[in-house]
Scaffold this active site. Structure first.
Site, PDB file in Angstrom:
ATOM      1  CD  GLU A 150      -2.714  -1.305   2.438  1.00  0.00           C
ATOM      2  OE1 GLU A 150      -3.850  -1.758   2.319  1.00  0.00           O
ATOM      3  OE2 GLU A 150      -2.223  -0.971   3.525  1.00  0.00           O
ATOM      4  CB  CYS A 190       2.952   7.737   3.039  1.00  0.00           C
ATOM      5  SG  CYS A 190       3.462   6.597   4.338  1.00  0.00           S
ATOM      6  CB  CYS A 239       7.360  -4.661   8.995  1.00  0.00           C
ATOM      7  SG  CYS A 239       8.701  -3.880   9.937  1.00  0.00           S
ATOM      8  CB  CYS A 286       6.489  -1.943  16.570  1.00  0.00           C
ATOM      9  SG  CYS A 286       8.133  -1.546  15.927  1.00  0.00           S
ATOM     10  CB  CYS A 292       3.074  -1.335  14.089  1.00  0.00           C
ATOM     11  SG  CYS A 292       3.174  -1.205  12.285  1.00  0.00           S
ATOM     12  CD  GLU A 320      13.593  -0.041   9.881  1.00  0.00           C
ATOM     13  OE1 GLU A 320      12.798   0.357  10.744  1.00  0.00           O
ATOM     14  OE2 GLU A 320      14.422   0.724   9.339  1.00  0.00           O
ATOM     15  CB  SER A 354       9.580   4.892  15.149  1.00  0.00           C
ATOM     16  OG  SER A 354       9.208   5.272  13.836  1.00  0.00           O
ATOM     17  CG  LEU A 355      13.001   7.379  21.182  1.00  0.00           C
ATOM     18  CD1 LEU A 355      14.218   6.539  20.830  1.00  0.00           C
ATOM     19  CD2 LEU A 355      13.428   8.708  21.790  1.00  0.00           C
ATOM     20  CB  THR A 356       7.513   4.744  20.583  1.00  0.00           C
ATOM     21  OG1 THR A 356       7.141   4.865  19.210  1.00  0.00           O
ATOM     22  CG2 THR A 356       6.323   4.279  21.368  1.00  0.00           C
ATOM     23  CG  ASN A 409      -3.890   6.369  13.483  1.00  0.00           C
ATOM     24  OD1 ASN A 409      -4.627   7.299  13.792  1.00  0.00           O
ATOM     25  ND2 ASN A 409      -2.814   6.535  12.732  1.00  0.00           N
ATOM     26  CB  CYS A 462       1.519   6.108  10.421  1.00  0.00           C
ATOM     27  SG  CYS A 462       2.187   7.288   9.282  1.00  0.00           S
TER      28      CYS A 462
END
Ligand code: SAH
Ligand code: SF4
Length: 349
Positions: A93, A107, A114, A118, A121, A161, A215-217, A291, A339
């Site tokens: 996508e 994007c 992946c 995570c 995700c 990734e 992407s530290l989060t 999300n 995302c």
């Protein structure tokens, strides 16, 4: 059964590679073909400055692009998501985002699925299927541009990734930024990684001059190990050292993305840990309210969206620590194109 022979695509090649692949071919011819592809022509017959014989020869041996759009979804805010069916049947996508000023951003995905897993995700739940090649990455951009007209920015924040597929991504960036084609400035590309230290070092040493987002989060080690398993193989101090080195060489501000999970990583200690991680680096923190994705959580507890007041409180905590903060709005949610939701329609059929 599909009896069509497999034909390689040309869209992921720079002019000199085109010349090599199509040898013997004059340099100016390779450049003509490259220009047509960049202009969005997907059919050799429309390359009218090539001879009929050359066009027929090309059509017998190659394709212009590598996949086809199998579905287009548009949400009320103008966001479009396209699903592309690749030649092996895999689906990926790509999303087109339009901001308040009408600026268009593509994007793009770099892998089918992946491997990073995570916890928050959707793409991570698919597991890793394969890397995309440069034409499959370039084609996402070309397909979006067919539908939307000129696109000025690219974020590599779709499925996968990017730094685990840096070679093919670098080729795609070279094609999209080539002066004989679309000529997009490398500064208009942002590559987002979950924090692969060896990949960041490779990007610093020999990769394209793009913007980097991580992407530290959270910078709380124990929590990040649960949310992002990469933290165990690539610990935070090593990540920070790789970012400091990158910044020394590239002299660009780095974005730290923080997906905010309600009641999980918005505590005062998370703000303190982020500030500590950011010390000595030139960074901006991009807050991304999570999300919703069904059935994702940690330790038996489902994730929830943070409330608006929770996001604002966390934002203020960071600002009080003199950190630069931006917020990503929830564009594209209506098409599950925001995302972390990519992949949610892939397993339906
Ligand atoms: N794999 C790369 C790039 C793709 S993910 C990376 O992780 O950086 C793009 C961004 O979406 C990342 O910042 C990721 O943390 C975020 N993301 C993942 N799942 C999300 C979700 N459900 N809601 C909001 N953001 C999410
Ligand atoms: Fe992969 Fe990025 Fe999703 Fe993590 S957040 S699983 S790295 S796509």
């Amino acid at each position: 059964m599909d009896a069509t022979p497999f034909l390689p695509a040309l869209s992921g090649l720079e002019p000199d590679e085109l010349q090599r692949v199509l040898a013997p071919l004059e340099k100016f011819r390779a450049k003509q073909i490259f220009k047509w592809i960049a202009r969005g022509v997907a059919d050799f017959d429309r390359m009218t400055d090539l001879s009929a014989a050359l066009r027929a020869d090309l059509a017998a041996r190659f394709r212009v692009r590598s996949g086809e759009v199998s579905e287009t979804l548009e949400s009320e805010d103008g966001t479009q998501k396209i699903q592309i069916r690749l030649r092996d049947g895999a689906k990926i996508e790509a999303v087109l985002l339009i901001d308040g000023e009408g600026r268009k951003t593509a994007c793009l995905s770099t892998q089918v699925g992946c491997p990073m897993r995570c916890a928050f995700c959707k793409t991570g739940t698919l597991g890793f299927l394969r890397n995309l090649d440069s034409s499959e990455i370039v084609d996402q951009f070309l397909f979006l541009q067919d539908a939307a007209g000129p696109i000025s920015n690219i974020v590599v924040m779709g499925m996968g990734e990017p730094l685990l597929n840096l070679d093919e991504l670098s080729k795609a960036i070279a094609v999209l930024s080539h002066p004989d084609g679309l000529g997009l400035s490398k500064r208009r590309f942002t590559v987002s990684t979950s924090g692969i230290v060896s990949g960041i070092r490779k990007l610093t040493a020999s990769g394209p001059d793009v913007r980097l987002a991580v992407s530290l989060t959270t910078a709380d080690r124990a929590l990040r190990e649960k949310l992002m398993p990469v933290t165990k193989s690539d610990p935070l101090p090593e990540l920070k050292a790789a970012l400091a080195e990158h910044q020394k060489v590239r002299e660009k501000r780095i974005t730290l993305e923080a997906v905010l999970l309600g009641g999980v990583n918005t505590r005062p200690e998370d703000a303190a840990a982020l500030a500590d991680f950011a010390r000595g680096l030139d960074i901006v923190i991009n807050l991304i309210p999570w999300n919703p994705v069904d059935e994702l959580g940690i330790e038996g507890k489902a994730f929830v969206e943070p409330s608006e007041s929770e996001v604002q409180r966390f934002e203020r905590m960071l600002e009080a620590r003199k950190l630069a903060v931006t917020r990503r709005y929830k564009k594209g949610r209506g098409v599950a194109g925001a995302c972390g939701q990519l992949g949610s329609t892939l397993t339906d059929d």
